[in-house]
Design a protein around this motif. Structure first.
Motif, mmCIF file in Angstrom:
data_model
loop_
_atom_site.group_PDB
_atom_site.id
_atom_site.type_symbol
_atom_site.label_atom_id
_atom_site.label_comp_id
_atom_site.label_asym_id
_atom_site.label_seq_id
_atom_site.Cartn_x
_atom_site.Cartn_y
_atom_site.Cartn_z
ATOM 1 N N LEU A 23 0.882 -1.115 0.046
ATOM 2 C CA LEU A 23 0.027 -0.170 0.077
ATOM 3 C C LEU A 23 0.905 1.299 0.067
ATOM 4 C CD1 LEU A 23 -2.758 -1.151 2.452
ATOM 5 C CD2 LEU A 23 -2.876 -0.658 0.150
ATOM 6 N N GLU A 24 2.003 1.138 0.652
ATOM 7 C CA GLU A 24 2.918 2.392 0.786
ATOM 8 C C GLU A 24 3.591 2.628 -0.527
ATOM 9 O OE1 GLU A 24 5.970 3.472 3.904
ATOM 10 O OE2 GLU A 24 6.953 2.235 2.579
ATOM 11 N N SER A 25 3.878 1.581 -1.177
ATOM 12 C CA SER A 25 4.388 1.621 -2.287
ATOM 13 C C SER A 25 3.515 2.336 -3.553
ATOM 14 C CB SER A 25 4.966 0.225 -2.774
ATOM 15 O OG SER A 25 5.582 0.218 -4.078
ATOM 16 N N GLU A 26 2.350 1.739 -3.686
ATOM 17 C CA GLU A 26 1.387 2.256 -4.447
ATOM 18 C C GLU A 26 1.161 3.632 -4.162
ATOM 19 O OE1 GLU A 26 -3.004 0.873 -5.749
ATOM 20 O OE2 GLU A 26 -2.646 1.463 -3.675
ATOM 21 N N ALA A 27 1.082 4.272 -2.879
ATOM 22 C CA ALA A 27 0.816 5.646 -2.642
ATOM 23 C C ALA A 27 2.121 6.522 -2.854
ATOM 24 C CB ALA A 27 0.586 5.984 -1.196
ATOM 25 N N VAL A 28 3.144 5.906 -2.984
ATOM 26 C CA VAL A 28 4.532 6.581 -3.115
ATOM 27 C C VAL A 28 4.566 6.745 -4.714
ATOM 28 C CG1 VAL A 28 6.855 6.587 -3.191
ATOM 29 C CG2 VAL A 28 5.865 6.113 -1.163
ATOM 30 N N HIS A 29 4.345 5.869 -5.562
ATOM 31 C CA HIS A 29 4.026 5.970 -7.006
ATOM 32 C C HIS A 29 3.226 6.858 -7.368
ATOM 33 C CE1 HIS A 29 3.621 4.668 -11.001
ATOM 34 N NE2 HIS A 29 2.529 4.258 -10.835
ATOM 35 N N ILE A 30 1.954 6.913 -6.788
ATOM 36 C CA ILE A 30 0.892 7.891 -6.979
ATOM 37 C C ILE A 30 1.603 9.425 -6.852
ATOM 38 C CG2 ILE A 30 -1.379 9.013 -6.694
ATOM 39 C CD1 ILE A 30 -2.092 5.631 -5.979
ATOM 40 N N PHE A 31 2.147 9.726 -5.690
ATOM 41 C CA PHE A 31 2.669 11.159 -5.674
ATOM 42 C C PHE A 31 3.676 11.249 -6.664
ATOM 43 C CE2 PHE A 31 1.045 10.468 -1.255
ATOM 44 C CZ PHE A 31 0.302 11.809 -0.937
ATOM 45 N N ARG A 32 4.455 10.689 -6.969
ATOM 46 C CA ARG A 32 5.278 10.882 -7.888
ATOM 47 C C ARG A 32 4.978 11.025 -9.185
ATOM 48 N NH1 ARG A 32 9.882 6.557 -5.468
ATOM 49 N NH2 ARG A 32 10.675 7.639 -3.542
ATOM 50 N N GLU A 33 3.886 10.123 -9.607
ATOM 51 C CA GLU A 33 3.394 10.498 -10.881
ATOM 52 C C GLU A 33 2.620 11.526 -11.131
ATOM 53 O OE1 GLU A 33 2.248 8.162 -14.071
ATOM 54 O OE2 GLU A 33 4.178 7.550 -13.369
ATOM 55 N N VAL A 34 2.162 12.307 -10.002
ATOM 56 C CA VAL A 34 1.288 13.475 -10.191
ATOM 57 C C VAL A 34 2.283 14.507 -10.127
ATOM 58 C CG1 VAL A 34 -0.113 15.210 -8.613
ATOM 59 C CG2 VAL A 34 -0.652 12.786 -8.972
ATOM 60 N N ALA A 35 3.442 14.518 -9.322
ATOM 61 C CA ALA A 35 4.598 15.362 -9.580
ATOM 62 C C ALA A 35 5.066 15.591 -10.847
ATOM 63 C CB ALA A 35 5.749 15.066 -8.588
ATOM 64 N N GLY A 36 5.347 14.444 -11.610
ATOM 65 C CA GLY A 36 5.777 14.504 -13.080
ATOM 66 C C GLY A 36 4.621 14.750 -13.967
ATOM 67 N N GLU A 37 3.402 14.855 -13.847
ATOM 68 C CA GLU A 37 2.388 15.036 -14.645
ATOM 69 C C GLU A 37 2.000 16.306 -14.489
ATOM 70 O OE1 GLU A 37 -0.793 12.292 -15.985
ATOM 71 O OE2 GLU A 37 0.117 10.639 -15.118
ATOM 72 N N PHE A 38 1.543 17.077 -13.535
ATOM 73 C CA PHE A 38 0.856 18.059 -13.199
ATOM 74 C C PHE A 38 1.862 19.383 -12.798
ATOM 75 C CE2 PHE A 38 -2.136 14.540 -12.677
ATOM 76 C CZ PHE A 38 -3.257 15.181 -13.195
ATOM 77 N N GLU A 39 1.241 20.452 -13.156
ATOM 78 C CA GLU A 39 1.905 21.842 -12.881
ATOM 79 C C GLU A 39 2.007 22.275 -11.372
ATOM 80 O OE1 GLU A 39 1.263 24.685 -15.613
ATOM 81 O OE2 GLU A 39 2.020 23.724 -17.301
ATOM 82 N N ARG A 40 0.760 22.293 -10.856
ATOM 83 C CA ARG A 40 0.427 22.882 -9.344
ATOM 84 C C ARG A 40 -0.473 21.934 -8.752
ATOM 85 N NH1 ARG A 40 1.878 28.140 -8.847
ATOM 86 N NH2 ARG A 40 0.292 28.481 -7.227
ATOM 87 N N PRO A 41 0.068 20.738 -8.156
ATOM 88 C CA PRO A 41 -0.685 20.044 -7.176
ATOM 89 C C PRO A 41 -0.356 20.528 -5.916
ATOM 90 C CG PRO A 41 1.289 18.945 -8.422
ATOM 91 C CD PRO A 41 1.455 20.312 -8.296
ATOM 92 N N VAL A 42 -1.343 20.163 -5.039
ATOM 93 C CA VAL A 42 -1.626 20.379 -3.649
ATOM 94 C C VAL A 42 -2.301 19.579 -2.820
ATOM 95 C CG1 VAL A 42 -3.945 21.502 -3.786
ATOM 96 C CG2 VAL A 42 -2.446 22.622 -2.465
ATOM 97 N N ILE A 43 -1.939 19.299 -1.551
ATOM 98 C CA ILE A 43 -2.562 18.200 -0.697
ATOM 99 C C ILE A 43 -3.657 18.881 -0.062
ATOM 100 C CG2 ILE A 43 -2.316 16.701 1.091
ATOM 101 C CD1 ILE A 43 0.705 16.536 0.408
ATOM 102 N N LEU A 44 -4.851 18.278 0.010
ATOM 103 C CA LEU A 44 -6.233 18.837 0.747
ATOM 104 C C LEU A 44 -5.759 18.285 2.287
ATOM 105 C CD1 LEU A 44 -8.852 20.426 0.397
ATOM 106 C CD2 LEU A 44 -9.830 18.187 0.695
ATOM 107 N N PHE A 45 -5.528 19.186 3.339
ATOM 108 C CA PHE A 45 -4.947 18.817 4.553
ATOM 109 C C PHE A 45 -5.660 19.438 5.607
ATOM 110 C CE2 PHE A 45 -2.197 19.096 8.463
ATOM 111 C CZ PHE A 45 -1.583 17.883 8.482
ATOM 112 N N SER A 46 -6.603 18.516 6.229
ATOM 113 C CA SER A 46 -7.615 18.894 7.401
ATOM 114 C C SER A 46 -6.727 18.744 8.892
ATOM 115 C CB SER A 46 -8.750 18.105 7.444
ATOM 116 O OG SER A 46 -8.523 16.695 7.650
ATOM 117 N N GLY A 47 -5.713 18.044 9.152
ATOM 118 C CA GLY A 47 -5.363 17.626 10.251
ATOM 119 C C GLY A 47 -6.057 16.252 10.887
#
Length: 311
Positions: A23-47
């Motif tokens: 599960l961790e590996s899949e999530a890390v892969h997703i973060f890196r994919e987005v960083a490579g594909e998109f210009e301005r990503p952001v994390i919705l963070f509520s605490g």
């Protein structure tokens, strides 16, 4: 004596991934994919716990560098004080940039009106969408999981949203072999859910394994609450308790956090992560099903809000 339920471990093959490793590996892969594909990503963070785990994964994905994107919080004005303190401490600890979209500011300006029931969760959509447009965010990480609610079970990891932020399940794309399609037209954006395939139990087992700190309200504590619609709600300026609703002190904890007016506590003596894991393993209700009044407004409450632009 009760014992905590731990994630299954593979011991025969020293190179095999455990359940949590996968599960961790899949999530890390997703973060890196987005960083490579998109210009301005952001994390919705509520605490809340899911966004905290999501940030932990993002920090791992890009270590030793910081994540190449900031955090966005849609503040209802009725958030739990413990959660807001934790949010600010986390931002300061990691040197992150925090964007805040305030529901209260929209109410003060007359753009939004208070609901009769005092619940502000349904009012988050407009501040969220305008913040996305103002800062030109084209990918937004959310902590939604498919096990939470039936509308979220329909989500893809990459969830395309139209120029109005709306979600149409018929426009969602196949994601065979973990291939994600981030293409979007001008004005559209993509919501990204790295925890889609996680369960509440997975999240807590990962919190235990990684020793991740959480706001104190996730663990058993004595709190003044009152009963409404089968849930223990916290009193507050939002309008609770009403006439006939008696405030009493109970030993409770929160399985999820959100607007105080619609997030219920559960009676619990689970004051450690191990006890929480044992409690969740025996539960037959999801955290949203058990503690979120905003999901009980109608049979399709969550799906209706998602079509309007909510997460």
């Amino acid at each position: 004596m009760t014992t905590a339920v731990s994630a299954p471990e593979e011991t025969d093959n020293p190179f095999a991934l455990t359940h949590l490793d996968a599960l961790e590996s899949e999530a890390v892969h997703i973060f890196r994919e987005v960083a490579g594909e998109f210009e301005r990503p952001v994390i919705l963070f509520s605490g809340g716990k899911d966004s905290i785990v999501m940030l932990h994964l993002a920090l791992k994905a890009f270590a030793p560098a910081p994540p190449p994107f900031g955090l966005l919080h849609v503040d209802t004005g009725h958030n739990f004080p413990e959660v807001l303190r934790f949010r600010d401490e986390t931002v300061a600890e990691h040197g992150l940039r925090l964007f805040v979209a305030s529901v209260q500011e929209y109410i003060d300006a007359g753009t939004l009106r208070e609901r009769p029931d005092g619940t502000r969760n349904p009012l988050q959509t407009l501040p969220l969408l305008e913040a996305l447009g103002e800062h030109r965010f084209d990918a937004v990480f959310g902590g939604g999981r498919r096990d939470e609610e039936k509308a979220r079970a329909k989500e893809r990891v990459f969830s395309l949203r139209d120029e109005f932020g709306g979600w149409d399940p018929r426009r969602q794309r196949p994601e065979l072999w973990q291939l994600y399609n981030g293409r979007h037209a001008p004005g559209e954006h993509v919501r990204v859910f790295p925890l889609s395939n996680w369960t509440e139990l997975d999240v807590w087992q990962y919190i235990a394994r990684e020793d991740i700190a959480l706001p104190s309200i996730y663990y058993a504590h004595h709190r003044e609450v009152f009963s409404r619609s089968g849930m223990w709600l916290a009193p507050g300026e939002w309008g609770g308790p009403a006439d006939g609703e008696r405030v009493e002190k109970r030993l409770v904890r929160y399985r999820t956090v959100g607007d105080m007016s619609c997030t219920g506590a559960v009676e619990s003596d689970a004051d450690t992560v191990e006890k929480v894991i044992t409690e969740i393993a025996a539960s037959r209700l999801t955290e949203r099903g058990a503690t979120r009044a905003d999901d009980k407004l109608s049979e399709a409450a969550m799906e209706d809000r998602k079509r309007e632009g909510y997460f």
